[in-house]
Design an enzyme around this catalytic site. Structure first.
Site, PDB file in Angstrom:
ATOM      1  N   ALA A 160       1.258   3.889   7.373  1.00 35.56           N
ATOM      2  CA  ALA A 160       1.199   5.208   7.326  1.00 35.56           C
ATOM      3  C   ALA A 160      -0.065   5.757   7.802  1.00 35.56           C
ATOM      4  CB  ALA A 160       1.826   5.961   6.127  1.00 35.56           C
ATOM      5  N   ASN A 212       0.746  -1.249  -0.093  1.00 35.08           N
ATOM      6  CA  ASN A 212      -0.076   0.071   0.128  1.00 35.08           C
ATOM      7  C   ASN A 212       0.991   1.302   0.070  1.00 35.08           C
ATOM      8  OD1 ASN A 212      -2.037   1.798   0.481  1.00 35.08           O
ATOM      9  ND2 ASN A 212      -3.000   0.791   2.085  1.00 35.08           N
ATOM     10  N   ASP A 213       1.506   1.534   1.157  1.00 32.56           N
ATOM     11  CA  ASP A 213       2.386   2.929   1.209  1.00 32.56           C
ATOM     12  C   ASP A 213       3.447   2.910   0.141  1.00 32.56           C
ATOM     13  OD1 ASP A 213       0.863   3.450   3.479  1.00 32.56           O
ATOM     14  OD2 ASP A 213       2.382   2.727   4.775  1.00 32.56           O
ATOM     15  N   VAL A 214       4.023   1.649  -0.185  1.00 35.46           N
ATOM     16  CA  VAL A 214       5.149   1.644  -1.175  1.00 35.46           C
ATOM     17  C   VAL A 214       4.879   1.881  -2.425  1.00 35.46           C
ATOM     18  CG1 VAL A 214       6.643   0.322   0.462  1.00 35.46           C
ATOM     19  CG2 VAL A 214       5.255  -0.822  -1.493  1.00 35.46           C
ATOM     20  N   VAL A 215       3.484   2.061  -2.877  1.00 31.89           N
ATOM     21  CA  VAL A 215       2.993   2.173  -4.394  1.00 31.89           C
ATOM     22  C   VAL A 215       2.248   3.411  -4.335  1.00 31.89           C
ATOM     23  CG1 VAL A 215       3.190  -0.175  -4.841  1.00 31.89           C
ATOM     24  CG2 VAL A 215       0.978   0.675  -4.007  1.00 31.89           C
TER      25      VAL A 215
END
Ligand code: NAP
Length: 465
Positions: free
Chosen positions: A431, A390-393
């Protein structure tokens, strides 16, 4: 044994440790690196045992037998996903051992009435201070990750200020002990306050930030060992302690850079306080509607695809979907599709989390591609298959200045022709923010547990072909 020979053995051990670490930088050479570094450690241990001053070989032998037995059982039983807490525990023991050695040396100087010379008084204080902080800090990190205590950040009013005052008190006490090697009272207060400080410094850090903290504590344990090396006049311990200290701080910096957060922000901002592991949940906002699709819909698109980039994240680890993911990857490759796996440096919850899981599932190393290398390939890719990431994309990191992840380098999946996102709901990731990627026109949400959904997609691909 001749002192020159001992010093030569320590030098050889240090060279082997450095060569071992050099080899650890690639997955292919890592097993060799482990062997070389282990040989270096063996040489250092044998040299130390042969050096003068060993009081009782029987006690040492008993310690080796008991320690090795416990280590062997732990290493065989530990789950790969529990590795961070295992490392935390071992760091803690390292710090505790350094503190005990420094304490024993202090007491022996005090009892014999001799005054330690040169850097030794400073090294004794550093060994006790850093060793005690590392010991209790690591036990708290272990307890948070092992869920023996609440993982979320624990905060209270004036927390940073009271910690700062305690830090100043510890430094003043340290100075007193350096100046007077018979100051037993200040010494014990110094040790007690350092133990307390270790607890208080780690409780305000959220469970998901623990890998960064563990890497920092790993660095501390190295520094404590290095200080002990100065106390004992053991150059092997000085060198290996500095290597651990330096590599721990470098890893901490790499992880912070990959999250675009400073070490200070990780340590003192209580990231995620009050919202559990996932952090503060942001409102979805008016971003439109995310479109839900089925595994069968995905199979149709795969049938016409020539290239696929799999993007694993924390959800793949939670669902233990790595074997199913590799099977789907193999299936797609068999039908002539180029399959690669994109690795974000902080995907998951520990350094190398995705590499470890995919290696466990026998995904060939050549197919794992680091973020900087794979990002230019997304615009030419037919399908980016996001599995529990999620956060890393999250493209917000590129544009949204108010976002907590603004500036964090991300995998550019939104630039692929089609994006499939497998997750269970619209819930945010670590996050705690919503991800606009899920609302893009080229994004297809496939809701469900990562493992079950990947298995269902593989079945649909088989049926369709
Ligand atoms: P993430 O942003 O935490 O998102 C993981 C997603 O996985 C969640 O949105 C969740 O959505 C989904 N998920 C959870 N269980 C699932 C399951 N069983 N099946 C399918 N999906 C599931 O993860 P990420 O993209 O990997 O990013 C890592 C985050 O951790 C970053 O913010 C990074 O800064 C932080 N971090 C990483 C490290 C490290 O060393 N790797 C260290 C500290 C912090 P649903 O609940 O909707 O399923």
């Amino acid at each position: 044994m001749n002192n020159q020979l001992i010093q030569f053995a320590y030098l050889a051990a240090a060279v082997l440790l450095i060569l071992g670490m050099r080899n650890l930088s690639s997955a292919k050479t890592a097993p060799r690196g482990n062997l070389i570094a282990s040989l270096g450690m063996l040489i250092a241990i044998v040299a130390t045992l042969l050096a003068q001053g060993v009081v009782d070989y029987l006690v040492i032998f008993a310690g080796i037998v008991v320690g090795s037995a416990i280590g062997l059982v732990l290493a065989q039983r530990i789950e790969m996903t529990a590795m961070p807490q295992m490392v935390a525990l071992l760091n803690g023991f390292g710090g505790g051992a350094s503190a005990l050695v420094a304490t024993a040396e202090f007491l022996s100087y005090e009892r014999s009435g001799t005054v330690p010379e040169g850097v030794v008084p400073y090294a004794i204080v550093a060994g006790v201070l850093i060793g005690c902080i590392t010991f209790t800090g690591s036990l708290i990190a272990f307890s948070k990750l092992q869920e023996l205590m609440r993982g979320a950040a624990i905060t209270y009013p004036l927390q940073n200020i009271s910690n700062l005052l305690m830090g100043i008190a510890v430094i003043v006490l340290g100075a007193m002990v350096v100046m007077d090697s018979s100051a037993v009272g200040p010494f014990w207060i110094l040790a007690g306050l350092s133990l307390l400080l270790g607890i208080l410094l780690v409780i305000p850090i959220g469970g998901a930030d623990m890998p960064v903290v563990i890497s920092l504590l790993n660095s501390y344990s190295g520094l404590a060992a290095c200080a002990t090396g100065f106390v004992l006049g053991n150059s092997g311990l000085v060198i290996s302690g500095s290597l651990v200290g330096a590599s721990g701080i470098i890893l901490t910096k790499i992880m912070c850079d990959a999250m675009n957060r400073s070490i200070g922000n990780v340590l003192f901002s209580a990231f995620g306080a009050g919202a559990g592991e996932a952090g503060p949940v942001a409102a979805a906002g008016d971003q439109g509607t995310a479109k839900g699709y089925t595994p069968e819909d995905a199979a149709v698109i795969f049938a016409n695809a020539r290239s696929v980039i799999v993007v694993p994240g924390y959800g793949m680890a939670v669902a233990q979907a790595q074997h199913a993911v590799r099977e789907l990857g193999d299936l797609l490759q068999e039908s002539g599709i180029k399959v690669q796996y994109a690795i974000h440096p902080v995907a998951g919850r520990m350094p190398g989390h995705m590499n470890v899981l995919l290696a466990e599932a026998d995904v060939p190393y050549e197919q794992l591609v680091e973020m900087d290398e794979i990002n230019p390939e997304f615009p030419e890719t037919d399908v980016a298959l996001v599995i529990g990431a999620n956060d890393v994309v999250n493209p917000q990191a590129r544009t949204e200045k108010s976002s907590p992840i603004y500036g964090m380098p991300i995998l550019d999946v939104d630039r692929a022709r089609h994006v499939f996102v497998i997750k269970r709901s619209m819930n945010p990731g670590f996050a705690g923010i919503q991800n606009p990627l899920f609302f893009h026109d080229n994004t297809m949400m496939i809701f469900g547990d990562a493992k079950k959904t990947v298995v269902a997609i593989a079945a649909a691909v088989r049926d369709f072909s």
